[in-house]
Design an enzyme around this catalytic site. Sequence first.
Site, short mmCIF file in Angstrom:
data_model
loop_
_atom_site.label_atom_id
_atom_site.label_comp_id
_atom_site.label_asym_id
_atom_site.label_seq_id
_atom_site.Cartn_x
_atom_site.Cartn_y
_atom_site.Cartn_z
N PRO A 28 -14.23 -1.62 -13.69
CA PRO A 28 -15.27 -1.66 -14.73
C PRO A 28 -16.23 -2.83 -14.51
O PRO A 28 -15.82 -3.95 -14.26
CB PRO A 28 -14.46 -1.84 -16.02
CG PRO A 28 -13.12 -1.27 -15.71
CD PRO A 28 -12.88 -1.61 -14.27
N PHE A 38 -14.08 -3.86 -0.83
CA PHE A 38 -15.09 -3.28 -1.71
C PHE A 38 -16.49 -3.42 -1.09
O PHE A 38 -17.43 -3.90 -1.74
CB PHE A 38 -15.08 -3.92 -3.10
CG PHE A 38 -13.81 -3.71 -3.88
CD1 PHE A 38 -13.02 -2.60 -3.67
CD2 PHE A 38 -13.41 -4.63 -4.85
CE1 PHE A 38 -11.86 -2.39 -4.40
CE2 PHE A 38 -12.25 -4.44 -5.58
CZ PHE A 38 -11.47 -3.32 -5.36
N PRO A 39 -16.66 -3.02 0.17
CA PRO A 39 -17.96 -3.21 0.82
C PRO A 39 -19.07 -2.32 0.25
O PRO A 39 -20.24 -2.55 0.54
CB PRO A 39 -17.67 -2.82 2.28
CG PRO A 39 -16.55 -1.83 2.18
CD PRO A 39 -15.69 -2.35 1.05
N LEU A 40 -18.67 -1.33 -0.56
CA LEU A 40 -19.66 -0.44 -1.19
C LEU A 40 -19.60 -0.53 -2.70
O LEU A 40 -20.10 0.34 -3.40
CB LEU A 40 -19.43 1.00 -0.73
CG LEU A 40 -19.61 1.24 0.77
CD1 LEU A 40 -19.22 2.66 1.12
CD2 LEU A 40 -21.05 0.96 1.18
N TYR A 50 0.85 -1.18 0.00
CA TYR A 50 0.00 0.00 0.00
C TYR A 50 0.90 1.25 0.00
O TYR A 50 1.49 1.61 1.00
CB TYR A 50 -0.90 0.03 1.23
CG TYR A 50 -2.03 -0.98 1.24
CD1 TYR A 50 -2.33 -1.74 0.12
CD2 TYR A 50 -2.80 -1.17 2.38
CE1 TYR A 50 -3.35 -2.67 0.13
CE2 TYR A 50 -3.84 -2.10 2.40
CZ TYR A 50 -4.11 -2.85 1.27
OH TYR A 50 -5.14 -3.76 1.29
#
Length: 329
Positions: A248, A241-243, A86
């Site tokens: 794409p 990616f909880p939202l 990160y």
Amino acid sequence: MSPTGNPSPINPSSGTPSSGTASAGTTATGAPRPGGPGPLAGRTVSRIGYGAMQLERLRGDRAAAVAVLRRAVELGTDHIDTAQFYGDGFANDVIREVVRPEDGVLVVSKVGATPDPGGPAPMRLAQRPDELRASVEDNLKSLGLDRIPLVNLRRADSGPGLKAEGGQVVDLDDQLAVMVAMRDEGKIGAIGLSSVSMDVLRRGIPAGIACVQNAYSLVARDDEDMLGLCVAEGIAWVPYFPLGSAFPGMPKVADEPAVVAAAKALGSTPAQVGLAWLLHHAPNVLLIPGTADAGHLQANVDAGAIVLDGATLTALDAVPTRSGDIQLR
């Protein structure tokens, strides 16, 4: 996962108990636990933690990065998720500066990839056993730890993003062998899995798996059976990616009419409803939403206090999963 009660907070520098005390309802700093308490790797942590990936956006303003992370700890997020790749070590470096022994923070890192600043993507896969060991050593050094409480093995079996090819296609047994060896050596405390299939999880369970990190949200629930297995096995489910995502083809939770309607009725934001739904959906869910903005950080923490009634949950549960239509490279 090891049973959890109210264990002493861990000193992030040495892996030993710190002088602070935490209860089920509060962290070592005395802050209420956002989202309530949940078990992770033998510890009790807040169900809303913090994902450090977006700290890289503040590389040009280190003071701002330090302030956001310090505020996260002050708000009770005592579960911080990071990785050496990160920001090519930037996130780990900020964590090392900010997190104090008395904060009782559980720092979780990840291996299976390595920084690749000059490449087509900011990271590349590093799946071989020797690479996994080197990555743990890099994380120990950059975090200033003698032991990382939990390390996730990031594979490439499912989800968006990098796919293993050639020499990076490595058998799980070979990877788990080195992970278990490092656990036995005391370099890591527990093992997690990330971006894995149901078959890989089943194969990994005998080695002792503390958590699973897969792409999962209200609109991307292909791994529902895997979530159920984790509930049954006492394994934490920590969705990334909880939202939804900017990849794409990946839908966004905040675009769903049922989510927008629930947010309007509750006086909250669609993003908060999406996070609250995850907490309501299964008892083993722990969240690590990331942000580089103090306002968004506060909103993420506040999502832990949102109560969804039966009618709202029924409407949200009826939202169809759309992730099966995603085309991956």
